[in-house]
Design an enzyme around this catalytic site. Structure first.
Site, PDB file in Angstrom:
ATOM      1  N   ARG A   6      -6.635  -3.079  10.326  1.00  0.00           N
ATOM      2  CA  ARG A   6      -5.633  -3.969  10.939  1.00  0.00           C
ATOM      3  C   ARG A   6      -6.137  -4.586  12.246  1.00  0.00           C
ATOM      4  NH1 ARG A   6      -1.884  -3.316   7.147  1.00  0.00           N
ATOM      5  NH2 ARG A   6      -1.344  -1.208   6.563  1.00  0.00           N
TER       6      ARG A   6
ATOM      7  N   ASP B 189       3.072  -0.942  11.869  1.00  0.00           N
ATOM      8  CA  ASP B 189       1.701  -1.387  11.567  1.00  0.00           C
ATOM      9  C   ASP B 189       1.432  -2.825  12.015  1.00  0.00           C
ATOM     10  OD1 ASP B 189       1.042   1.061  10.487  1.00  0.00           O
ATOM     11  OD2 ASP B 189       1.598   0.478   8.454  1.00  0.00           O
TER      12      ASP B 189
ATOM     13  N   GLN C   7       5.249   9.288   6.814  1.00  0.00           N
ATOM     14  CA  GLN C   7       4.271  10.172   6.169  1.00  0.00           C
ATOM     15  C   GLN C   7       4.731  11.618   6.268  1.00  0.00           C
ATOM     16  OE1 GLN C   7       0.524   9.138   7.973  1.00  0.00           O
ATOM     17  NE2 GLN C   7       0.347   7.259   6.798  1.00  0.00           N
TER      18      GLN C   7
ATOM     19  N   SER D  68       8.278   9.389  11.394  1.00  0.00           N
ATOM     20  CA  SER D  68       7.065   9.175  10.602  1.00  0.00           C
ATOM     21  C   SER D  68       7.390   9.292   9.127  1.00  0.00           C
ATOM     22  CB  SER D  68       5.993  10.202  10.971  1.00  0.00           C
ATOM     23  OG  SER D  68       5.026  10.271   9.941  1.00  0.00           O
TER      24      SER D  68
ATOM     25  N   LYS E 168       0.830  -1.212   0.000  1.00  0.00           N
ATOM     26  CA  LYS E 168       0.000   0.000   0.000  1.00  0.00           C
ATOM     27  C   LYS E 168       0.864   1.261   0.000  1.00  0.00           C
ATOM     28  CE  LYS E 168      -2.565   0.718   3.882  1.00  0.00           C
ATOM     29  NZ  LYS E 168      -2.507   2.071   4.444  1.00  0.00           N
ATOM     30  N   SER E 169       1.896   1.279   0.822  1.00  0.00           N
ATOM     31  CA  SER E 169       2.759   2.472   0.907  1.00  0.00           C
ATOM     32  C   SER E 169       3.448   2.739  -0.426  1.00  0.00           C
ATOM     33  CB  SER E 169       3.855   2.253   1.955  1.00  0.00           C
ATOM     34  OG  SER E 169       3.319   2.310   3.234  1.00  0.00           O
TER      35      SER E 169
ATOM     36  N   ARG F  72      -7.024  12.328  13.442  1.00  0.00           N
ATOM     37  CA  ARG F  72      -5.582  12.026  13.480  1.00  0.00           C
ATOM     38  C   ARG F  72      -4.745  13.304  13.421  1.00  0.00           C
ATOM     39  NH1 ARG F  72      -4.496   7.096   9.658  1.00  0.00           N
ATOM     40  NH2 ARG F  72      -2.487   7.273  10.721  1.00  0.00           N
TER      41      ARG F  72
ATOM     42  N   ARG G 104       2.974   6.017  -3.379  1.00  0.00           N
ATOM     43  CA  ARG G 104       4.115   6.780  -3.895  1.00  0.00           C
ATOM     44  C   ARG G 104       4.242   6.649  -5.408  1.00  0.00           C
ATOM     45  NH1 ARG G 104       4.327   5.666   1.341  1.00  0.00           N
ATOM     46  NH2 ARG G 104       5.711   6.823   2.724  1.00  0.00           N
TER      47      ARG G 104
HETATM   48  C1  S3P Z   1       2.981   4.930   6.154  1.00  0.00           C
HETATM   49  C2  S3P Z   1       3.688   5.292   7.270  1.00  0.00           C
HETATM   50  C3  S3P Z   1       3.302   4.896   8.623  1.00  0.00           C
HETATM   51  C4  S3P Z   1       2.340   3.716   8.616  1.00  0.00           C
HETATM   52  C5  S3P Z   1       1.243   3.888   7.609  1.00  0.00           C
HETATM   53  C6  S3P Z   1       1.805   4.055   6.215  1.00  0.00           C
HETATM   54  C7  S3P Z   1       3.437   5.433   4.844  1.00  0.00           C
HETATM   55  O1  S3P Z   1       2.656   5.980   9.257  1.00  0.00           O
HETATM   56  O2  S3P Z   1       1.786   3.541   9.900  1.00  0.00           O
HETATM   57  O3  S3P Z   1       0.370   2.786   7.629  1.00  0.00           O
HETATM   58  O4  S3P Z   1       2.974   4.927   3.811  1.00  0.00           O
HETATM   59  O5  S3P Z   1       4.260   6.353   4.826  1.00  0.00           O
HETATM   60  P1  S3P Z   1       3.484   7.125  10.045  1.00  0.00           P
HETATM   61  O6  S3P Z   1       4.294   7.855   9.070  1.00  0.00           O
HETATM   62  O7  S3P Z   1       2.445   8.008  10.655  1.00  0.00           O
HETATM   63  O8  S3P Z   1       4.280   6.387  11.083  1.00  0.00           O
END
Ligand code: S3P
Length: 427
Positions: free
Chosen positions: A386, A314, A168, A166, A21-22, A121, A26
């Site tokens: 999850r 995660d 993200q 993080s 997914k991540s 969030r 991107r």
């Molecule tokens: C992710 C980063 C993580 C993760 C999320 C996906 C990403 O979050 O928990 O499921 O794709 O960059 P954080 O950056 O808030 O830790």
């Protein structure tokens, strides 16, 4: 309400899980700002990734299916137009945070919003650094939460020491930095997943990485690429735990992304006594990939300290299930970040495991699980994919089965989860 019965036989089979997914977020983002046609293979099909696809369509990027790939017709930065209405990021934290960074550099006005969970969030962690770069970005209600309004442009590079690890936040800043004057340098407190850095290089950008320090010069153009997305280790994790804790199981999961910033679940399961072999290791699109063979035996309780938090972030919910079935006590510490995910995952797992008859001590920044037997009963998912999948795994090893309230949320990352679960149970 979804009921999952205990399984009496070992698990087995040879499966693949949906694409990471991540990495998919991107690929869609970089494909949209690059020049040329990128093709993305093995997209997860989950709702989170669809949110990112729809967001770019809303900004005028042509994205369409062609055979088994998704084509993204990138026209560079100038190919992005102002969205006609607020972008609905649904449940996806990655969509809202990465798009904030991207939109912080665009000179049009935009608004980003999401579902009730996303609106809870923390967004101040991206608002602060993006403002330091010169962006106008506001939480509409002034409380650091979505919806966010952005009027970007005129960014300057900065040096920034990130208060939380993080990916993200890091990625949001890197997407802003690409559009800024000068160079941006970031330092992370712990190395978080580096898919953005890896993929930026794949799309032709220069990114300097030295341990936890990342530097990126603004004004770089990206060129289109084909991206083959490996299977999501965060999805594989549910089956790794299931097979590791059910004696006699022998399961192979092929083509799993094993980026060392994501492999905490393998390290911890091995520490617990799990047998996981990484075979056929290779590198695809800059990402490490392997086939994982997991064999079941008895797990034992362990202490999981701060050093693996970012690599495992995660996977704590499903590891808490492994802990509940393990012999002895498992302590997870320094995981306060779990309280800010799709649900408060420390609270959700503590409440659910207790409802299933497990002794759990909940702390502000962690939990201690007394392993042994899991009776069964009814739990809530809190709409968190999850959490729902973790309790489905718990059900397999329970005495009486588990009923999960709102299990449809698995569609957020893993729409085929219950089918695959059936497959490994009936192999
Ligand atoms: C992710 C980063 C993580 C993760 C999320 C996906 C990403 O979050 O928990 O499921 O794709 O960059 P954080 O950056 O808030 O830790």
């Amino acid at each position: 309400m979804k009921r999952i019965d205990p399984i009496r036989e070992p698990l087995g089979g040879d499966i693949t899980v949906p694409g990471d997914k991540s990495i998919a977020h991107r690929a869609v983002i970089l494909g949209s700002i690059a020049r040329g046609r990128s093709r993305i293979f093995n997209l997860s099909g989950g709702d989170d990734n669809s949110r990112t696809v729809r967001a770019f369509r809303q900004m005028g990027v042509e994205i369409f299916r062609d055979g088994d790939g998704l084509c993204v017709e990138g026209k560079g930065w100038s190919g992005l137009g102002a969205p006609d209405k607020p972008i609905d990021c649904g449940n996806s934290g990655t969509t809202i945070r990465l798009l904030s960074g991207l939109l912080a550099g665009r000179s049009f006005a935009s608004e980003l919003d999401g579902d009730a969970s996303l609106r809870q969030r923390p967004m101040q962690r991206i608002i602060d650094p993006l403002r330091s770069m010169g962006a106008e970005i506001e939480s509409k209600s002034g409380n650091g939460l979505a919806p966010l309004t952005i009027h970007g442009g005129g960014l300057r590079g900065m040096e920034y020491s990130m208060p939380v690890a993080s990916a993200q936040v890091k990625s949001a800043i890197l997407l802003a930095a690409l559009q800024a004057g000068g160079t941006t340098t970031l330092v992370e407190p712990q190395k978080s997943r580096d898919h953005t850095e890896v993929m930026l290089r794949g799309f032709g950008a220069q990114v300097a990485v030295e341990d936890r320090k990342i530097s990126l010069a603004g004004g770089q153009e990206l060129s289109a690429q084909d991206v083959r997305i490996p299977g999501d280790i965060s999805s594989a994790a549910f089956f790794l735990v299931a097979a590791a804790m059910i004696p006699g199981s022998d399961l192979t999961i092929r083509n799993v992304g094993c980026n060392p910033t994501r492999d905490g679940v393998i390290i911890i399961l091995r520490r617990m006594g799990g047998s996981i072999e990484c075979v056929n290791q290779r590198v695809e699109a800059g990402e490490q990939v392997a086939d994982l063979r997991v064999r079941g035996g008895g797990l034992k309780g362990v202490d999981v300290g701060p050093e693996l938090v970012a690599r495992t972030i995660d996977e704590y919910p499903v590891l808490a299930v492994a802990a509940a079935l393990a012999d002895g006590v498992t302590t997870f510490s320094d995981v306060k970040e779990l309280r800010y995910k799709e649900s408060d995952r420390i609270a959700a797992m503590s409440a659910g495991l207790r409802a299933l008859g497990v002794a759990v001590e909940e702390r502000e920044d962690g939990m201690t699980v007394r392993g042994g037997k899991l009776k069964g009963g009814a739990v809530e998912s809190y709409g968190d994919h999850r959490i729902a999948m973790s309790f489905a795994i718990a059900a397999l090893a329970s005495a009486e089965g588990v009923a999960i309230d709102d299990a449809a949320c698995v569609d957020i990352s893993f729409p085929s989860f219950f089918d695959l679960l059936g497959e490994i149970c009936l192999h």
